[in-house]
Design a protein around this motif. Structure first.
Motif, mmCIF file in Angstrom:
data_model
loop_
_atom_site.group_PDB
_atom_site.id
_atom_site.type_symbol
_atom_site.label_atom_id
_atom_site.label_comp_id
_atom_site.label_asym_id
_atom_site.label_seq_id
_atom_site.Cartn_x
_atom_site.Cartn_y
_atom_site.Cartn_z
ATOM 1 N N LEU A 125 12.984 -42.769 -25.089
ATOM 2 C CA LEU A 125 12.918 -43.132 -26.497
ATOM 3 C C LEU A 125 13.442 -42.008 -27.380
ATOM 4 O O LEU A 125 13.057 -40.845 -27.213
ATOM 5 N N TYR A 126 14.331 -42.360 -28.311
ATOM 6 C CA TYR A 126 14.651 -41.479 -29.432
ATOM 7 C C TYR A 126 13.756 -41.901 -30.600
ATOM 8 O O TYR A 126 13.803 -43.072 -31.026
ATOM 9 N N LEU A 127 12.956 -40.990 -31.115
ATOM 10 C CA LEU A 127 12.156 -41.310 -32.292
ATOM 11 C C LEU A 127 13.085 -41.700 -33.431
ATOM 12 O O LEU A 127 14.079 -41.018 -33.707
ATOM 13 N N GLN A 128 12.765 -42.801 -34.100
ATOM 14 C CA GLN A 128 13.621 -43.329 -35.153
ATOM 15 C C GLN A 128 13.052 -43.012 -36.540
ATOM 16 O O GLN A 128 11.831 -43.025 -36.723
ATOM 17 N N PRO A 129 13.922 -42.743 -37.511
ATOM 18 C CA PRO A 129 13.432 -42.475 -38.859
ATOM 19 C C PRO A 129 12.581 -43.613 -39.415
ATOM 20 O O PRO A 129 11.625 -43.369 -40.149
ATOM 21 N N ASP A 130 12.925 -44.846 -39.074
ATOM 22 C CA ASP A 130 12.125 -46.002 -39.462
ATOM 23 C C ASP A 130 11.024 -46.164 -38.413
ATOM 24 O O ASP A 130 11.274 -46.579 -37.275
ATOM 25 N N GLU A 131 9.799 -45.825 -38.788
ATOM 26 C CA GLU A 131 8.706 -45.811 -37.815
ATOM 27 C C GLU A 131 8.356 -47.205 -37.317
ATOM 28 O O GLU A 131 7.799 -47.352 -36.222
ATOM 29 N N ASP A 132 8.665 -48.254 -38.088
ATOM 30 C CA ASP A 132 8.453 -49.614 -37.598
ATOM 31 C C ASP A 132 9.350 -49.902 -36.396
ATOM 32 O O ASP A 132 8.963 -50.630 -35.473
ATOM 33 N N VAL A 133 10.566 -49.342 -36.404
ATOM 34 C CA VAL A 133 11.479 -49.527 -35.277
ATOM 35 C C VAL A 133 10.928 -48.811 -34.045
ATOM 36 O O VAL A 133 10.918 -49.363 -32.939
ATOM 37 N N THR A 134 10.464 -47.587 -34.235
ATOM 38 C CA THR A 134 9.870 -46.858 -33.119
ATOM 39 C C THR A 134 8.706 -47.630 -32.524
ATOM 40 O O THR A 134 8.602 -47.789 -31.298
ATOM 41 N N ASP A 154 16.066 -33.444 -28.138
ATOM 42 C CA ASP A 154 17.128 -32.445 -28.339
ATOM 43 C C ASP A 154 18.337 -32.990 -29.090
ATOM 44 O O ASP A 154 19.420 -32.424 -29.031
ATOM 45 N N SER A 155 18.139 -34.098 -29.821
ATOM 46 C CA SER A 155 19.282 -34.761 -30.450
ATOM 47 C C SER A 155 19.044 -35.034 -31.933
ATOM 48 O O SER A 155 19.060 -36.198 -32.371
ATOM 49 N N PRO A 156 18.821 -33.990 -32.742
ATOM 50 C CA PRO A 156 18.717 -34.231 -34.180
ATOM 51 C C PRO A 156 20.023 -34.766 -34.753
ATOM 52 O O PRO A 156 20.023 -35.498 -35.747
ATOM 53 N N VAL A 157 21.128 -34.380 -34.136
ATOM 54 C CA VAL A 157 22.442 -34.939 -34.442
ATOM 55 C C VAL A 157 23.149 -35.137 -33.104
ATOM 56 O O VAL A 157 22.752 -34.565 -32.084
ATOM 57 N N PRO A 199 17.953 -35.259 -38.266
ATOM 58 C CA PRO A 199 17.434 -33.897 -38.275
ATOM 59 C C PRO A 199 16.024 -33.806 -38.855
ATOM 60 O O PRO A 199 15.380 -32.762 -38.743
ATOM 61 N N SER A 200 15.535 -34.885 -39.482
ATOM 62 C CA SER A 200 14.209 -34.856 -40.098
ATOM 63 C C SER A 200 13.079 -35.057 -39.090
ATOM 64 O O SER A 200 11.903 -34.902 -39.438
ATOM 65 N N MET A 201 13.398 -35.401 -37.843
ATOM 66 C CA MET A 201 12.352 -35.625 -36.861
ATOM 67 C C MET A 201 11.542 -34.336 -36.632
ATOM 68 O O MET A 201 12.122 -33.248 -36.526
ATOM 69 N N SER A 202 10.228 -34.481 -36.553
ATOM 70 C CA SER A 202 9.358 -33.306 -36.463
ATOM 71 C C SER A 202 8.203 -33.578 -35.508
ATOM 72 O O SER A 202 8.025 -34.697 -35.006
ATOM 73 N N TRP A 203 7.375 -32.541 -35.322
ATOM 74 C CA TRP A 203 6.177 -32.696 -34.498
ATOM 75 C C TRP A 203 5.231 -33.734 -35.097
ATOM 76 O O TRP A 203 4.458 -34.360 -34.371
ATOM 77 N N ASP A 227 8.125 -24.244 -27.429
ATOM 78 C CA ASP A 227 8.107 -25.692 -27.641
ATOM 79 C C ASP A 227 7.265 -26.382 -26.572
ATOM 80 O O ASP A 227 6.594 -27.393 -26.851
ATOM 81 N N ALA A 228 7.286 -25.860 -25.364
ATOM 82 C CA ALA A 228 6.430 -26.413 -24.319
ATOM 83 C C ALA A 228 4.957 -26.235 -24.694
ATOM 84 O O ALA A 228 4.139 -27.149 -24.502
ATOM 85 N N ARG A 229 4.615 -25.082 -25.243
ATOM 86 C CA ARG A 229 3.229 -24.849 -25.668
ATOM 87 C C ARG A 229 2.836 -25.789 -26.804
ATOM 88 O O ARG A 229 1.716 -26.324 -26.836
ATOM 89 N N LEU A 230 3.745 -26.013 -27.755
ATOM 90 C CA LEU A 230 3.474 -26.955 -28.837
ATOM 91 C C LEU A 230 3.293 -28.377 -28.303
ATOM 92 O O LEU A 230 2.485 -29.152 -28.832
ATOM 93 N N ALA A 231 4.012 -28.716 -27.268
ATOM 94 C CA ALA A 231 3.875 -30.040 -26.669
ATOM 95 C C ALA A 231 2.462 -30.260 -26.142
ATOM 96 O O ALA A 231 1.909 -31.359 -26.254
ATOM 97 N N VAL A 232 1.882 -29.234 -25.572
ATOM 98 C CA VAL A 232 0.499 -29.328 -25.087
ATOM 99 C C VAL A 232 -0.431 -29.658 -26.247
ATOM 100 O O VAL A 232 -1.296 -30.545 -26.160
#
Length: 352
Positions: A125-134, A154-157, A199-203, A227-232
């Motif tokens: 899954l790529y997180l989508q800016p439209d959260e309803d789509v996600t 890894d794909s903000p663009v 590029p607006s995708m965030s934690w 980033d691995a630690r943040l994932a935890v």
């Protein structure tokens, strides 16, 4: 398999699969980096039978070689993702089905389960800016019976691909589409949305995804240990160390070079994705701390060369080579591949 695939594929489509970002430095380094490691075998510890199985959040694999998510399999073969799903299931491994699949996820899981009732299919899954789509995509994956979600981060663009630009390859041929993107919120009936990179995708977006589903979540595209630690912290169940097969930034390390630091940073299961071409590469990745590896382009080459049978052949070759390497290292199971058996060529020091 790659040469057989090159002979049958449209050159434009071959370059789409084979190409990478920028000057393709990282694309080459993903494979070359494995050659800088060697395995230091133990002796007189052998076993007649070796266990290659691995349990992961989202399913068991009889071999630690997962089918990584790749796009548009019907460019390679008319049966596309259906052939890939059947081959992965029959080989007893996990298929990570791509969001940019030319077959909808419900059909992919059905094909896998028809080949092997206990088959594990994960949805990328790529997180989508439209959260309803996600949310709609997540519900489709759940209803299809997917056993985990893999979020590619890894794909903000989009990466810039010289080969595609030279060919003018931007759209799929008539009759093919990213079928998971059909009939989503904001489209007319039968319409297909573009996959949006933002590029607006965030934690924060990942945190909201965690609230949406109880499925295991993997985070793909991690190279930095922080980033691995943040994932935890954000409830991720597994990490995929990956540079997107060299298709995003041409300035990052080879995936296997980033692997040890990520494995040392967290106690989560880690999968390495990028550059694996031999059973020995699998063994090196496991010894450096990965639980399993993912393969992308080799699957596409097998699919183009000989459909389902070609994909199965790729998976069988890697399984047989890994088993052979494990025997030569004196291992009884994958847990015998530890950091102390990896050395850096030319200096004899541990690969950490």
């Amino acid at each position: 398999m790659q040469e057989k695939a090159r002979a049958v594929l449209d050159p434009v489509h071959y370059d789409y699969y084979a190409g990478g970002a920028g000057e393709e430095v990282v694309l080459a380094e993903n494979e070359a980096a494995f050659r800088r490691f060697a395995l230091l075998p133990r002796v007189l510890r052998g076993s007649e039978n070796r266990d290659l199985g691995v349990d992961l959040p989202g399913g068991h694999a009889r071999v630690p070689v997962l089918v990584a998510p790749t796009a548009f399999h019907r460019l390679a073969h008319p049966e596309g993702e259906l052939a890939t799903a059947r081959a992965a299931a029959a080989a007893g491994t996990v298929l990570v089905s791509g969001m940019a699949s030319t077959t909808r996820i419900s059909e992919v899981t059905a094909a896998a389960r028809a080949a092997e009732e206990a088959a594990s299919v994960w949805f990328q899954l790529y997180l989508q800016p439209d959260e309803d789509v996600t949310e709609c995509l997540v519900r489709r994956a759940e209803q299809a019976g997917c056993t985990a979600l893999v979020v590619t981060a890894d794909s903000p663009v989009l990466g810039r691909h010289r080969r595609d630009a030279e060919h003018g390859f931007h759209d799929l041929p008539a009759g093919l589409a990213a079928e998971n993107m059909r009939d989503l919120p904001g489209t007319a009936h039968g319409g297909v949305r573009d996959i949006a990179m933002s590029p607006s995708m965030s934690w924060d977006h990942l945190a909201r995804l965690r609230e949406l589903t109880t499925l295991p979540l993997w985070l793909k595209g991690v190279l930095h240990p922080d980033d691995a630690r943040l994932a935890v912290v954000h409830g991720i169940d597994g990490i995929m160390v990956s540079n997107h097969g060299g298709r995003q930034s041409d300035l990052v390390p080879a995936a296997v070079e980033a692997l040890p630091a990520v494995c040392d940073a967290v106690s989560l299961p880690v999968v390495l994705d990028g550059g694996v071409r031999r059973g020995g590469d699998v063994a090196i990745a496991l010894a450096l701390g990965a639980e399993a590896v993912g393969i992308g382009r080799p699957v596409l080459w097998g699919l183009a060369a000989d459909g389902q049978a070609g994909v199965r052949r790729v998976l069988d070759v890697l399984r047989d080579e890994l088993d052979h390497v494990l025997a030569l290292c004196g291992g009884r199971s994958l847990t015998d591949l530890t950091r102390d058996v990896v050395v850096t060529r030319g200096c004899g020091r541990c690969g950490q």
